[in-house]
Design an enzyme around this catalytic site. Structure first.
Site, mmCIF file in Angstrom:
data_model
loop_
_atom_site.group_PDB
_atom_site.id
_atom_site.type_symbol
_atom_site.label_atom_id
_atom_site.label_comp_id
_atom_site.label_asym_id
_atom_site.label_seq_id
_atom_site.Cartn_x
_atom_site.Cartn_y
_atom_site.Cartn_z
ATOM 1 N N PRO A 53 -70.851 -40.938 -12.464
ATOM 2 C CG PRO A 53 -71.077 -41.771 -10.299
ATOM 3 C CD PRO A 53 -71.847 -41.489 -11.549
ATOM 4 C CG ASP A 54 -64.232 -40.285 -12.384
ATOM 5 O OD1 ASP A 54 -64.556 -40.312 -11.183
ATOM 6 O OD2 ASP A 54 -63.332 -39.526 -12.813
ATOM 7 C CG PHE A 55 -64.497 -46.422 -11.821
ATOM 8 C CD1 PHE A 55 -65.314 -47.364 -11.223
ATOM 9 C CD2 PHE A 55 -64.603 -46.229 -13.190
ATOM 10 C CE1 PHE A 55 -66.217 -48.104 -11.973
ATOM 11 C CE2 PHE A 55 -65.498 -46.964 -13.947
ATOM 12 C CZ PHE A 55 -66.311 -47.904 -13.332
ATOM 13 N NE ARG A 56 -58.658 -46.637 -10.213
ATOM 14 C CZ ARG A 56 -59.337 -47.356 -11.102
ATOM 15 N NH1 ARG A 56 -59.930 -46.757 -12.119
ATOM 16 N NH2 ARG A 56 -59.404 -48.669 -10.993
ATOM 17 C CG ASN A 127 -66.547 -45.527 -20.221
ATOM 18 O OD1 ASN A 127 -65.701 -45.721 -19.347
ATOM 19 N ND2 ASN A 127 -66.643 -44.386 -20.870
ATOM 20 C CG ASP A 129 -71.296 -45.302 -20.339
ATOM 21 O OD1 ASP A 129 -71.086 -45.581 -21.523
ATOM 22 O OD2 ASP A 129 -70.654 -44.427 -19.717
ATOM 23 C CG HIS A 146 -62.830 -52.859 -18.556
ATOM 24 N ND1 HIS A 146 -62.406 -51.787 -17.802
ATOM 25 C CD2 HIS A 146 -61.680 -53.467 -18.960
ATOM 26 C CE1 HIS A 146 -61.083 -51.762 -17.755
ATOM 27 N NE2 HIS A 146 -60.623 -52.766 -18.447
HETATM 28 P P1 OAD Z 1 -61.030 -43.448 -13.611
HETATM 29 O O1 OAD Z 1 -62.061 -42.941 -12.671
HETATM 30 O O2 OAD Z 1 -59.923 -44.246 -13.072
HETATM 31 O O3 OAD Z 1 -60.376 -42.215 -14.413
HETATM 32 C C1 OAD Z 1 -61.170 -41.209 -14.987
HETATM 33 C C2 OAD Z 1 -60.258 -40.097 -15.505
HETATM 34 O O4 OAD Z 1 -61.080 -39.138 -16.147
HETATM 35 C C3 OAD Z 1 -59.501 -39.355 -14.408
HETATM 36 O O5 OAD Z 1 -58.180 -39.067 -14.850
HETATM 37 C C4 OAD Z 1 -60.303 -38.068 -14.217
HETATM 38 O O6 OAD Z 1 -59.515 -36.975 -13.793
HETATM 39 C C5 OAD Z 1 -60.798 -37.852 -15.630
HETATM 40 N N1 OAD Z 1 -62.053 -37.085 -15.698
HETATM 41 C C6 OAD Z 1 -63.244 -37.395 -15.133
HETATM 42 N N2 OAD Z 1 -64.194 -36.503 -15.480
HETATM 43 C C7 OAD Z 1 -63.571 -35.597 -16.286
HETATM 44 C C8 OAD Z 1 -64.000 -34.402 -16.954
HETATM 45 N N3 OAD Z 1 -65.269 -33.993 -16.927
HETATM 46 N N4 OAD Z 1 -63.079 -33.717 -17.672
HETATM 47 C C9 OAD Z 1 -61.788 -34.122 -17.721
HETATM 48 N N5 OAD Z 1 -61.336 -35.246 -17.147
HETATM 49 C C10 OAD Z 1 -62.207 -35.961 -16.421
HETATM 50 O O7 OAD Z 1 -61.833 -44.236 -14.751
HETATM 51 P P2 OAD Z 1 -61.246 -45.289 -15.786
HETATM 52 O O8 OAD Z 1 -59.881 -44.937 -16.222
HETATM 53 O O9 OAD Z 1 -62.295 -45.466 -16.823
HETATM 54 O O10 OAD Z 1 -63.054 -51.278 -14.313
HETATM 55 O O11 OAD Z 1 -61.208 -46.603 -14.893
HETATM 56 C C11 OAD Z 1 -60.710 -47.789 -15.457
HETATM 57 C C12 OAD Z 1 -61.422 -48.983 -14.881
HETATM 58 O O12 OAD Z 1 -61.328 -48.969 -13.466
HETATM 59 C C13 OAD Z 1 -62.913 -49.040 -15.136
HETATM 60 O O13 OAD Z 1 -63.252 -49.568 -16.404
HETATM 61 C C14 OAD Z 1 -63.405 -49.915 -14.038
HETATM 62 C C15 OAD Z 1 -62.596 -49.385 -12.889
HETATM 63 O O14 OAD Z 1 -62.352 -50.257 -11.871
HETATM 64 C C16 OAD Z 1 -63.922 -52.252 -14.028
HETATM 65 O O15 OAD Z 1 -64.997 -52.033 -13.540
HETATM 66 C C17 OAD Z 1 -63.448 -53.607 -14.361
#
Ligand code: OAD
Length: 378
Positions: A53-56, A127, A129, A146
């Protein structure tokens, strides 16, 4: 939102270098200008189709799901101050996120393909991972802004902690402590937590985007600084491509910005097709497949990518619940709040596997395992 390239908000603005603001024009630019210095800036979105999963993201993001645990703020999991007081939530999660469980996505293989073609200047990733390494991108081309799970040390005396010992702790979901005499400090992977400095390699290379002849941003919300400011380091006139679900971080505001909004895998495939690299890319990605039969099964499966991701999020949430020992009483309290009947706590592991399907059903919901998912607006 589809996977069409959207034109810019101000459609009257003409590109200065590209012939048009679309991916075909970027492909033509790459060939006409013999592009050799591509810089990538990526985030969690390039790994979601691997099942991480992503974060946001509002429903499937880690923070939305951890919000239902007893953390005041879900971001606390990665906060150094919080970690010093309570490292358990992080280690509960680390067990699930630890490298080795997931296969790179086609986006990771696209980066590898750029490198194979001698076009990759640098790959900046947020990332942890390690999937770009797993896809074969050389370590010296990657800036893990990070940090990563690759090494770990005591947060007090900074002495490195052995890999095998770390692995054992993470597997058991236990918190490792420093082995140095009289120290006993907490051990943490060299992941950058909120409140910590980014690695020197980031600072040494953060101006490199100014040397790029093409910039590709994928799968990041560009919300966390200083990483978020990397795309602005590119020179005006250097085409920048955003492949992401949403428009983020001011991308699209420059004349030679191209937005490919929608699913990343689809966007990457479209880009590869425009370059005439599609078959090569698929073949390269297939090399990352530990079991080619999985691919056949995946294609035959009626489950969508979102459903698979939701399953994975449910499994992670269940695992974190279990490791943290979120009590039956707590679950009972939430159930009562939702006015739902109680269920035995032993159901959690089996039910999580079917959770995405269950979530769509009013009858069999998830209240017996994950009460928090039951009231989601599916
Ligand atoms: P976010 O979860 O903030 O953003 C992920 C982005 O990817 C969002 O704009 C989603 O819409 C998009 N997304 C996810 N899956 C997708 C898909 N299959 N196709 C198209 N778009 C997709 O993640 P990051 O930007 O990586 O830090 O977060 C930045 C940092 O915040 C991370 O490194 C982490 C977190 O807190 C630490 O842990 C220090």
């Amino acid at each position: 939102m589809g996977n069409e390239e959207s034109t810019l908000v101000d459609e009257s603005t003409l590109p200065s270098v590209l012939e048009a603001r679309n991916i075909n024009a970027v492909a033509k630019y790459i060939k006409d200008y013999n592009v050799r210095n591509v810089v990538l800036m990526v985030g969690a979105g390039i790994s979601t189709s691997a099942g991480i999963p992503d974060f946001r993201s509002p429903d499937t993001g880690l923070y939305a799901n951890l919000a239902f645990l007893d953390l005041e703020e879900p971001e606390d999991v990665f906060d150094i101050g919080f970690f010093k007081e309570n490292p358990k939530p992080f280690y509960a999660l680390a067990r699930e996120l630890y490298p080795g469980r997931y296969r790179p996505t086609i986006a990771h293989s696209f980066v590898k393909l750029l490198d194979n073609k001698g076009m990759l200047l640098k790959h900046f990733t947020q990332n942890i991972d390690c999937l770009e390494r797993q896809a074969g991108v050389p370590g010296d081309k990657i800036i893990e802004a990070h940090g990563s799970f690759a090494t770990q040390r005591c947060i007090e005396c900074k002495v490195p902690f052995p890999d095998d010992n770390m692995h054992t702790h993470v597997e058991k979901g236990e918190v490792p402590r420093c082995l140095e005499k009289d120290c006993d400090g907490l051990v943490k992977p060299d992941i950058v937590f909120f409140g910590e400095a980014l690695p020197a390699s980031f600072h040494q290379n953060r101006e490199l985007p100014a040397e790029a002849d093409l910039c590709i941003v994928m799968g990041t919300s560009l919300t966390v600084q200083p990483f978020a400011s990397l795309p602005s380091m590119c020179m005006n006139g250097t085409p920048r491509v955003l492949i992401n679900m949403d428009r983020v971080g001011g991308m699209g505001s420059r004349q030679d910005d191209v937005l490919v909004l929608g699913d990343i895998d689809a966007g990457v495939r479209k880009f590869a097709r425009a370059l005439g690299w599609e078959e090569e890319l698929e073949a390269l990605w297939e090399e990352t497949n530990p079991n080619p039969k999985d691919r056949e099964a995946e294609l035959a499966s009626p489950q969508t990518r979102d459903e698979r991701l939701q399953d994975e999020v449910d499994r992670l949430a269940a695992e974190v619940d279990r490791t943290l020992g979120v009590s039956d009483a707590y679950q009972q309290r939430v159930r009562e709040k939702l006015g739902e009947p109680s269920a035995s706590s032993g159901d959690s592991s089996t039910s999580s596997a079917n959770s995405a399907n269950s979530a769509n059903s009013a009858d069999d919901g998830l209240s017996h395992v994950f009460p928090h998912l039951a009231h989601k607006p599916y």
